[in-house]
Enzyme design. Structure first.
Site, short mmCIF file in Angstrom:
data_model
loop_
_atom_site.label_atom_id
_atom_site.label_comp_id
_atom_site.label_asym_id
_atom_site.label_seq_id
_atom_site.Cartn_x
_atom_site.Cartn_y
_atom_site.Cartn_z
N LYS A 136 7.73 5.97 2.11
CA LYS A 136 8.34 4.98 2.62
C LYS A 136 9.10 3.86 1.37
O LYS A 136 10.14 3.69 1.42
CB LYS A 136 7.53 4.18 3.12
CG LYS A 136 6.86 4.63 4.42
CD LYS A 136 5.86 3.92 5.11
CE LYS A 136 5.09 4.48 6.24
NZ LYS A 136 4.10 5.56 5.92
N CYS B 124 0.81 -1.33 -0.02
CA CYS B 124 0.01 -0.10 0.06
C CYS B 124 0.85 1.23 0.11
O CYS B 124 1.28 1.98 1.06
CB CYS B 124 -1.05 0.14 1.20
SG CYS B 124 -1.84 -1.62 1.70
N ALA B 125 1.46 1.59 -1.11
CA ALA B 125 2.71 2.49 -1.15
C ALA B 125 2.54 3.96 -1.20
O ALA B 125 3.13 4.59 -0.76
CB ALA B 125 3.61 1.85 -2.38
N ASP C 35 -0.61 0.30 -5.15
CA ASP C 35 -1.54 1.00 -4.52
C ASP C 35 -2.87 0.77 -5.11
O ASP C 35 -2.91 0.59 -6.47
CB ASP C 35 -1.38 2.64 -4.22
CG ASP C 35 -2.18 3.04 -3.45
OD1 ASP C 35 -1.73 3.16 -2.29
OD2 ASP C 35 -3.09 3.70 -3.64
N PRO D 8 1.52 7.74 -0.56
CA PRO D 8 2.12 8.76 -1.24
C PRO D 8 3.53 8.40 -2.00
O PRO D 8 3.98 8.85 -2.77
CB PRO D 8 1.73 9.85 -1.05
CG PRO D 8 2.03 9.67 0.70
CD PRO D 8 1.52 8.23 0.91
N GLY D 9 4.17 7.45 -1.16
CA GLY D 9 5.71 7.21 -1.79
C GLY D 9 6.90 7.30 -1.01
O GLY D 9 7.93 7.21 -1.33
N ASP E 94 2.04 -1.06 5.14
CA ASP E 94 1.71 0.09 5.60
C ASP E 94 0.00 0.32 5.22
O ASP E 94 -0.25 1.12 4.29
CB ASP E 94 2.67 1.19 5.24
CG ASP E 94 2.26 2.54 6.17
OD1 ASP E 94 2.12 2.34 7.39
OD2 ASP E 94 2.08 3.59 5.58
N CYS F 149 -0.79 4.22 11.07
CA CYS F 149 -0.61 5.47 11.76
C CYS F 149 -2.12 5.60 12.74
O CYS F 149 -2.59 6.80 12.86
CB CYS F 149 -0.76 6.84 10.84
SG CYS F 149 -1.81 6.91 9.55
#
Length: 765
Positions: free
Chosen positions: A180, A174-175, A208, A177-178, A261, A316
């Protein structure tokens, strides 16, 4: 036992209500940071000792400090970090505003090599204090060109626990906005050497479920363009198997590292997303729980059998329903896995252990929570429709103590002035590892011989293993779980319109029913005349350059305008899998693009800045021109300086070259004009009478600030004039959500400046 809490004051809005971005939350009073539902729910969970509760709330109500990470290659990071330490921090150490001393940026103690920074400065100080205006300009430009990642501190944690190395095959499920993803790419390129980027043997598949967010992801990952990158647009919970050939036949690609994530309610971000204070309710986490479990279970199926392989699960969110409950249910459904104790890693990172007790509820006002699922089902205070919203997995399972949930990490805002976060690291139990001989063979082939089992089972012989794996691939198709997803009540509860729409688009993407308009990638022949002509014009040796890994992306029958390059594993995936099934959005990195010439200039290909680090080792050293610092300044401050303005001997060197794409190296050293700690290598374009630095305005501004201490570019002067006319008191440009146009990549022998489009600079003479 059921617990009752005081009723909250007023009902909050659903999560699809507008959310404040938190940039002005230092102007709000404490009354804006109240939600009795939130207070009641988390007190019932006992996430903290009672004596820490007020300290926790005070931290949640304060504006989030500005944090950033020095990004890019290690050499880039080292140089920029030294600039921050030696130039900016000293200039800010004695800054005052309205009679109060303003603290300078400080390094985040737990981040490796001191490459992450934090500072807590009100926005009005950045606007009015000269020292901070200059530093803010530095941050803005370096962020836009990709050398700095304006990333929340706790968001930097999950990739660190992945321990990615250049040979690893990594999935970021689940990348977007990028940020990580960019960290993972940096780890894949950790061995970049001399004047260029390496072509790592590993792989990063960044995925994503939202198509628009995948393009944002591509923009973010452009910070470090990589031949090892693929971007896909699929539902992570139903991610299909990827086929790859080996000497033993077709196999399913398995991953050494997987980052989950996952989408979450995000209440750990309330310090910046202050709208959550008004909208928060327990239903947000309840509704996402089952999706999160499915994503983690799918990651378990895709993980390699190597003992060192691992999954990092993160959110988060502070809610145990999205955190410990998800991990616990996944471990119960797949007992081959266990949590890793990583408490000795990054000792300066202050954390709390995972929870073993929590009390879910469907009561929006959080008056009532339930100790067990059985108590919840038996309660007369909950109607049957609400009982269908939650499942047993929302609660701690029987024998929870055997799962080692305290090995999970909880990051609370008051511990180190950060956001809230949850991280868990999982691996296969060592006793289930594939025998050493099989591991070595699988590692050499880059795949897994046997699909990850749901439960422990005897190892099959090779032929049976292959057939079993191929059959599983059919059941692993994105359509396999669509019915269950559509009828899962938990996925609907509390998601809000925005999240529901995202789930629908993800399902459409997974099933192939959504419109997928991306063009396929096609590898060109090593003897393709366009490719050979391109290499010849740019003085690249075709005998050493990986010509078999060059690909194009354009409709059939159209002439190629852009050439890309990938590594071997990306090529193998593209050639053996349907790009539509994978919903492949991006692969590899651009290296050459066709540049239309002027009236008297034949159209030809030019080297792209983002591909220059890959191309540079193969360029004939004799064809790289040596510039000087005066010429560098002329190229930075003007769009199209005439060749006659350049000093000798560089002028003659340029005039002797034909029109087209060239590469210039500006040597390291100190002159009265500027100081370079490393060689600076830049792409240029020569037309009939002028020369163009092939980086866009933002990249020039960032380079100018770094080399000359101010923005001497034409665009910078125009911007400062406009700011002066408005009398805003700040020459700092606004940060816009747009593609990073350039990336400066510094290596141990050179600095290579990247650009992804000419934009203004493509005007003809």
């Amino acid at each position: 036992m059921t617990r009752h809490r005081p009723r909250g004051k007023g009902k909050g809005k659903r999560r699809d209500a507008p959310v404040d971005d938190g940039r002005n939350n230092d102007l709000l009073d404490k009354a804006s940071f109240k939600n009795e539902r939130f207070f009641a729910y988390y007190k019932a969970q006992k996430i903290l000792p009672e004596e820490e509760w007020e300290e926790f709330l005070e931290a949640m109500r304060r504006p989030l400090p500005t944090t950033f990470r020095v990004a890019g290659s290690r050499q880039t990071a080292a140089v920029l970090n030294k600039t921050i330490e030696d130039v900016h921090v000293p200039s800010l150490s004695n800054a005052e505003f309205e009679g109060q001393k303003i603290p300078p940026p400080v390094q985040i103690p737990w981040y490796p090599d001191g490459l992450a920074w934090q500072f807590n400065v009100p926005k009005k100080v950045l606007r009015k204090q000269p020292e901070f205006k200059k530093f803010h300009s530095f941050l803005v430009f370096e962020t836009e060109v990709g050398n700095i990642s304006r990333q929340e501190g706790v968001s930097m944690i999950p990739p660190l626990f992945l321990d990615v190395e250049p040979h690893h095959k990594v999935m970021d499920m689940c990348a977007a906005p990028g940020s990580k993803t960019a960290q993972i790419l940096e780890a894949l390129h950790a061995q970049d050497t001399v004047t260029s980027s390496s072509i790592p043997s590993g792989l990063l598949v960044a995925n994503d479920s939202d198509n628009k967010r995948t393009h944002l992801l591509i923009h973010q990952s452009a910070r470090l363009p990589s031949p090892a990158l693929m971007v896909t647009n699929l539902d992570a919970s139903n991610y299909p198997s990827i086929k790859i050939p080996t000497p033993r036949g077709m196999r399913t690609l398995m991953f050494d590292r997987i980052l989950c994530d996952v989408p979450c309610s995000g209440d750990g971000t309330m310090r910046k997303n202050i709208g959550i204070w008004k909208t928060w309710s327990p239903g947000d986490a309840n509704g996402l729980h089952s999706l999160q479990v499915r994503i983690l279970l799918r990651a378990m199926r895709l993980l390699n059998y190597e003992p060192s392989s691992k999954i990092v699960y993160s959110t988060c969110s502070l809610n145990p329903v999205e955190n410990e409950a998800v991990v616990a249910d996944a471990l119960i459904q797949n007992p081959d896995f266990e949590l890793m104790d990583v408490s000795d890693r990054f000792p300066q990172l202050i954390r709390r252990p995972g929870m073993t007790e929590w009390r879910p509820t469907t009561d929006r006002e959080c008056e009532t929570t339930f100790e067990s699922y059985e108590e919840f089902i038996a309660s007369s205070k909950v109607d049957e429709a609400m009982k269908a919203k939650l499942s047993r997995s929302h609660w701690p399972p029987d024998g929870v103590e055997k799962l080692n949930l305290p090995y999970c990490m909880r990051i609370y805002p008051h511990l180190q002035d950060s956001g809230g976060f949850f991280v868990a690291v999982l691996r296969r139990k060592p006793k289930l590892a594939v025998p050493t001989s099989d591991r070595k063979r699988a590692a050499s082939e880059g795949v897994q011989e046997v699909a990850a089992p749901e439960t422990k089972k005897a190892r099959l012989d090779d032929e049976d293993a292959m057939q079993t794996e191929l059959k599983k691939d059919e059941s692993d198709s994105p359509m396999a779980d669509q019915e269950s997803e559509a009828t899962t009540p938990q996925a609907e509860e509390g998601q809000g319109a925005a999240e529901k729409e995202r789930s629908k688009s993800a399902s459409a993407a997974a099933s192939g029913s959504g419109a997928f308009r991306e063009q396929p990638y096609t590898y060109v022949s090593p003897t393709d005349p366009v490719l050979l002509s391109c290499l010849s014009r740019l003085h690249i040796n075709p005998s050493t350059f990986p010509v078999s890994n060059v690909l194009v992306r354009n409709p059939e029958g159209e002439a190629a305008r852009v050439l890309y390059i990938s590594n071997d594993i990306v090529k193998s995936i593209i050639q053996n899998n349907s790009y539509e099934r994978l919903r492949l959005t991006a692969a590899g990195t651009k290296i050459f693009a066709k540049q239309e010439g002027g009236k008297a200039t034949e159209a030809q290909f030019r080297v792209l800045g983002e591909g220059l680090p890959v191309v540079l080792p193969f360029v004939d050293e004799k064809t790289i021109m040596d510039g000087d610092h005066e010429s560098l300044k002329i190229l930075v401050e003007s769009y199209y300086p005439l060749c006659e303005r350049l000093p000798q001997p560089f002028r003659k060197m340029v005039e002797d070259r034909p029109s087209g794409s060239h590469i210039v190296r500006f040597p390291k050293g100190t002159t009265e004009i500027t100081s370079l700690t490393h060689d600076l290598v830049l792409p240029i374009w020569k037309s009939n009478v002028s020369l163009t630095l092939m980086i866009d305005k933002k990249a020039k501004s960032a380079l100018s600030l770094r080399l000359f201490g101010k923005d001497i570019t034409t665009a910078g002067k125009e911007r400062q004039a406009q700011m002066g006319q408005k009398d805003s008191g700040s020459a700092t440009p606004a940060v816009k959500d747009e593609t990073p146009a350039a990336v400066v990549v510094e290596e141990s022998g050179a600095i290579v400046v990247d650009e992804s489009g000419l934009k203004m600079e493509e005007k003809k003479d």
